[in-house]
Design a protein around this motif. Structure first.
Motif, mmCIF file in Angstrom:
data_model
loop_
_atom_site.group_PDB
_atom_site.id
_atom_site.type_symbol
_atom_site.label_atom_id
_atom_site.label_comp_id
_atom_site.label_asym_id
_atom_site.label_seq_id
_atom_site.Cartn_x
_atom_site.Cartn_y
_atom_site.Cartn_z
ATOM 1 N N GLU A 8 0.825 -1.214 0.000
ATOM 2 C CA GLU A 8 0.000 0.000 0.000
ATOM 3 C C GLU A 8 0.855 1.258 0.000
ATOM 4 O O GLU A 8 0.581 2.218 -0.730
ATOM 5 N N GLN A 9 1.907 1.244 0.806
ATOM 6 C CA GLN A 9 2.812 2.407 0.830
ATOM 7 C C GLN A 9 3.492 2.589 -0.530
ATOM 8 O O GLN A 9 3.676 3.705 -0.997
ATOM 9 N N MET A 10 3.843 1.464 -1.169
ATOM 10 C CA MET A 10 4.564 1.563 -2.450
ATOM 11 C C MET A 10 3.676 2.097 -3.571
ATOM 12 O O MET A 10 4.164 2.606 -4.569
ATOM 13 N N ARG A 11 2.365 1.994 -3.374
ATOM 14 C CA ARG A 11 1.441 2.485 -4.407
ATOM 15 C C ARG A 11 1.684 3.966 -4.713
ATOM 16 O O ARG A 11 1.564 4.405 -5.844
ATOM 17 N N GLY A 12 2.066 4.717 -3.695
ATOM 18 C CA GLY A 12 2.229 6.168 -3.873
ATOM 19 C C GLY A 12 3.664 6.613 -4.108
ATOM 20 O O GLY A 12 3.956 7.809 -4.040
ATOM 21 N N VAL A 13 4.557 5.675 -4.404
ATOM 22 C CA VAL A 13 5.978 6.027 -4.571
ATOM 23 C C VAL A 13 6.170 7.038 -5.699
ATOM 24 O O VAL A 13 5.596 6.905 -6.774
ATOM 25 N N THR A 14 6.991 8.064 -5.441
ATOM 26 C CA THR A 14 7.273 9.064 -6.478
ATOM 27 C C THR A 14 8.566 8.690 -7.205
ATOM 28 O O THR A 14 9.372 7.896 -6.707
ATOM 29 N N LEU A 15 8.758 9.328 -8.358
ATOM 30 C CA LEU A 15 9.976 9.119 -9.132
ATOM 31 C C LEU A 15 11.201 9.471 -8.287
ATOM 32 O O LEU A 15 12.196 8.738 -8.264
ATOM 33 N N GLU A 16 11.124 10.595 -7.566
ATOM 34 C CA GLU A 16 12.271 11.052 -6.772
ATOM 35 C C GLU A 16 12.625 10.015 -5.703
ATOM 36 O O GLU A 16 13.799 9.760 -5.442
ATOM 37 N N GLN A 17 11.606 9.407 -5.081
ATOM 38 C CA GLN A 17 11.874 8.386 -4.057
ATOM 39 C C GLN A 17 12.485 7.131 -4.693
ATOM 40 O O GLN A 17 13.377 6.507 -4.132
ATOM 41 N N ALA A 18 12.003 6.776 -5.874
ATOM 42 C CA ALA A 18 12.445 5.517 -6.503
ATOM 43 C C ALA A 18 13.893 5.583 -6.990
ATOM 44 O O ALA A 18 14.593 4.574 -6.983
ATOM 45 N N VAL A 19 14.347 6.754 -7.427
ATOM 46 C CA VAL A 19 15.712 6.816 -7.974
ATOM 47 C C VAL A 19 16.762 7.081 -6.886
ATOM 48 O O VAL A 19 17.949 7.134 -7.172
ATOM 49 N N LYS A 20 16.293 7.196 -5.637
ATOM 50 C CA LYS A 20 17.243 7.508 -4.550
ATOM 51 C C LYS A 20 17.645 6.199 -3.861
ATOM 52 O O LYS A 20 17.031 5.770 -2.891
ATOM 53 N N HIS A 21 18.673 5.547 -4.406
ATOM 54 C CA HIS A 21 19.106 4.274 -3.826
ATOM 55 C C HIS A 21 19.848 4.525 -2.517
ATOM 56 O O HIS A 21 20.628 5.477 -2.428
ATOM 57 N N PRO A 22 19.613 3.667 -1.490
ATOM 58 C CA PRO A 22 20.259 3.925 -0.198
ATOM 59 C C PRO A 22 21.789 3.800 -0.225
ATOM 60 O O PRO A 22 22.467 4.460 0.561
ATOM 61 N N ASN A 23 22.346 2.943 -1.090
ATOM 62 C CA ASN A 23 23.801 2.690 -1.029
ATOM 63 C C ASN A 23 24.562 3.083 -2.286
ATOM 64 O O ASN A 23 25.724 3.464 -2.200
ATOM 65 N N TRP A 24 23.942 2.928 -3.461
ATOM 66 C CA TRP A 24 24.672 3.073 -4.717
ATOM 67 C C TRP A 24 24.221 4.324 -5.461
ATOM 68 O O TRP A 24 23.051 4.678 -5.424
ATOM 69 N N SER A 25 25.162 4.923 -6.196
ATOM 70 C CA SER A 25 24.820 6.027 -7.097
ATOM 71 C C SER A 25 24.841 5.466 -8.512
ATOM 72 O O SER A 25 25.890 5.032 -9.001
ATOM 73 N N MET A 26 23.683 5.458 -9.181
ATOM 74 C CA MET A 26 23.580 4.747 -10.471
ATOM 75 C C MET A 26 22.683 5.532 -11.415
ATOM 76 O O MET A 26 22.027 6.496 -11.032
ATOM 77 N N GLY A 27 22.610 5.071 -12.683
ATOM 78 C CA GLY A 27 21.704 5.661 -13.659
ATOM 79 C C GLY A 27 20.245 5.458 -13.241
ATOM 80 O O GLY A 27 19.944 4.631 -12.378
ATOM 81 N N ALA A 28 19.342 6.237 -13.879
ATOM 82 C CA ALA A 28 17.932 6.242 -13.476
ATOM 83 C C ALA A 28 17.281 4.870 -13.660
ATOM 84 O O ALA A 28 16.548 4.398 -12.789
#
Ligand SMILES: NC(=O)c1ccc[n+]([C@@H]2O[C@H](COP(=O)([O-])OP(=O)(O)OC[C@H]3O[C@@H](n4cnc5c(N)ncnc54)[C@H](OP(=O)(O)O)[C@@H]3O)[C@@H](O)[C@H]2O)c1
Length: 385
Positions: free
Chosen positions: A183-203
């Motif tokens: 249910e929480q993931m239903r509202g995920v935004t693009l900004e939240q999805a591309v913010k990986h906790p450990n790695w810096s990577m392409g979109a």
């Protein structure tokens, strides 16, 4: 001196590769660099490294590239044939770091040269694994994995004695939504999805990590690269991303590769292999890290894990369909046309409604890829906001 070509030189992996190469100008000489259309970054890298050839895949960007390289003596090119020419430049070492199945033809062109081809670009291996491996066998090209998990396995897996391996354990950070409910993931935004906790990577790979499709693609990639039964490849959530993967042997010995969550370590391994080279990374500080945690993955909250496992077991065209549908769905999410949960739904729908013959050539894989993209695109329209 080792000659080097980087396919996808302007991306996250390409930039990490350039960083390592530019630290050792006496050891590496750049032959060709490619991008899709980031002319500014490509031209700057070509000038800094004194590359022979710089190529944009998007021909509309060629005039700007020509202008940026005017007077430098660096040759420029644009379009698919020029990318293939760059890939065929005969470099000793070629990095495949284009994103998506767009990297398939370039990787195949590099393999035809018979040198060392480093696979960061996992999608072609998922879609056309048998075709790629057969080509490498025929030409004598050496394939080395740069994906941190597969590079870790490569370092721990004795390929001369595969019968002594009991399991491969792929670690997975779990991404930014590891603890979230559906249910929480239903509202995920693009900004939240591309913010990986450990790695810096392409979109694209960042979104794949958030849905866990990245681990699903890596499961298929591992099955292609290492001689082991599919059901002996397991996935374990390891939020710290310090252990990059493990190999379990019949005597109970488990070998793991550890390192910082920085792609320069696995890339350096492939650049120097079978030797080692220094990198700028600080030594791993285990005391500062303090603890390493592990959990079971949840294929209910992250259906991409189930879909990838099903595609691997089904074989044939299914991995190519899975990958193509995922590329279309992720692109639609990146354009804010669909919601986060719809990515897996589109992959599942496309996988269930298309059942072509097993592809046996690059063209056959690309035809399946194209058809799956049309079907997935139709489904995107059903969901589009
Ligand atoms: N990033 C990581 O840490 C990481 C780790 C493991 C594996 N990988 C894999 O490595 C690959 C690259 O990932 P990335 O994160 O580096 O991606 P990225 O940052 O998005 O870079 C993609 C690169 O591919 C080029 N490109 C895009 N579309 C293209 C096309 N149609 N034809 C030719 N070139 C094209 C881009 O050029 P422009 O800049 O001009 O658009 C860029 O150079 C992916 O397959 C990913 O799964 C990445």
């Amino acid at each position: 001196m080792k000659t080097v070509t980087i396919l996808g030189a302007t991306g996250s992996v390409g930039t990490s590769t350039l960083d390592l190469i530019e630290r050792e100008p006496d050891r590496f000489r750049v032959v060709a660099l490619t991008a899709n259309c980031d002319v500014t970054k490509l031209a700057a890298a070509a000038i800094r490294t004194q590359a022979e050839f710089a190529v944009v895949a998007d021909e509309k960007c060629l005039p700007a590239l020509r202008e940026a390289l005017a007077g430098t003596g660096i040759r420029s090119g644009g379009g698919g044939e020029a990318i293939a020419e760059a890939a065929s430049s005969g470099a000793d070492w070629t990095m495949g770091a284009i994103v998506g199945c767009a990297g398939l033809k370039p990787v195949m062109a590099a393999i035809e040269q018979g040198g060392t081809v480093v696979i960061a670009n996992k999608e072609p291996l998922v879609s056309a694994g048998d075709v790629i491996l057969a080509a490498a066998k025929r030409t004598g090209a050496t394939l080395l994995p740069a994906d941190s998990e597969h590079n870790a396995i490569f370092q721990c897996f004795d390929a001369t004695r595969p019968e002594r391996v009991r399991r491969i354990i792929l670690t997975c950070s779990g991404g930014p939504f590891r603890d979230w409910t559906t249910e929480q993931m239903r509202g995920v935004t693009l900004e939240q999805a591309v913010k990986h906790p450990n790695w810096s990577m392409g979109a694209k790979i960042s979104v794949d990590s958030a849905t866990c499709m990245n681990k699903g693609l890596e499961l298929i990639e591992a099955a292609r690269l290492f001689p082991i039964a599919h059901d002996r490849i397991e996935i374990v959530i390891h939020p710290q991303s310090v252990i990059h993967s493990l190999v379990d042997h019949v005597d109970g010995s488990v070998l793991a590769q550890l390192g910082p969550p920085d792609m320069r370590t696995p890339i350096a391994h492939t650049l120097a292999w079978p030797d080692r080279m220094a990198t700028p990374m600080a030594p791993l500080d285990l005391v500062a890290i303090g603890r390493l945690d592990f959990e079971a993955p949840d294929p209910v909250r992250f259906p991409a894990l189930r879909l990838a496992r099903e595609a691997l077991d089904a074989g044939g065209a299914r991995p190519a369909i899975l990958n193509a549908a995922n590329e279309v769905a992720v692109e639609a999410f990146l354009q804010r046309r669909i919601g986060f949960l719809e990515i897996a739904a589109i992959v599942e729908h496309t996988s269930s409604c298309y059942d072509p013959a097993v592809p046996d050539s690059v063209d056959a894989v690309l035809a399946i890829d194209a058809e799956a993209r049309i079907l997935a695109g139709e489904r995107v329209k059903d969901y589009a906001v």
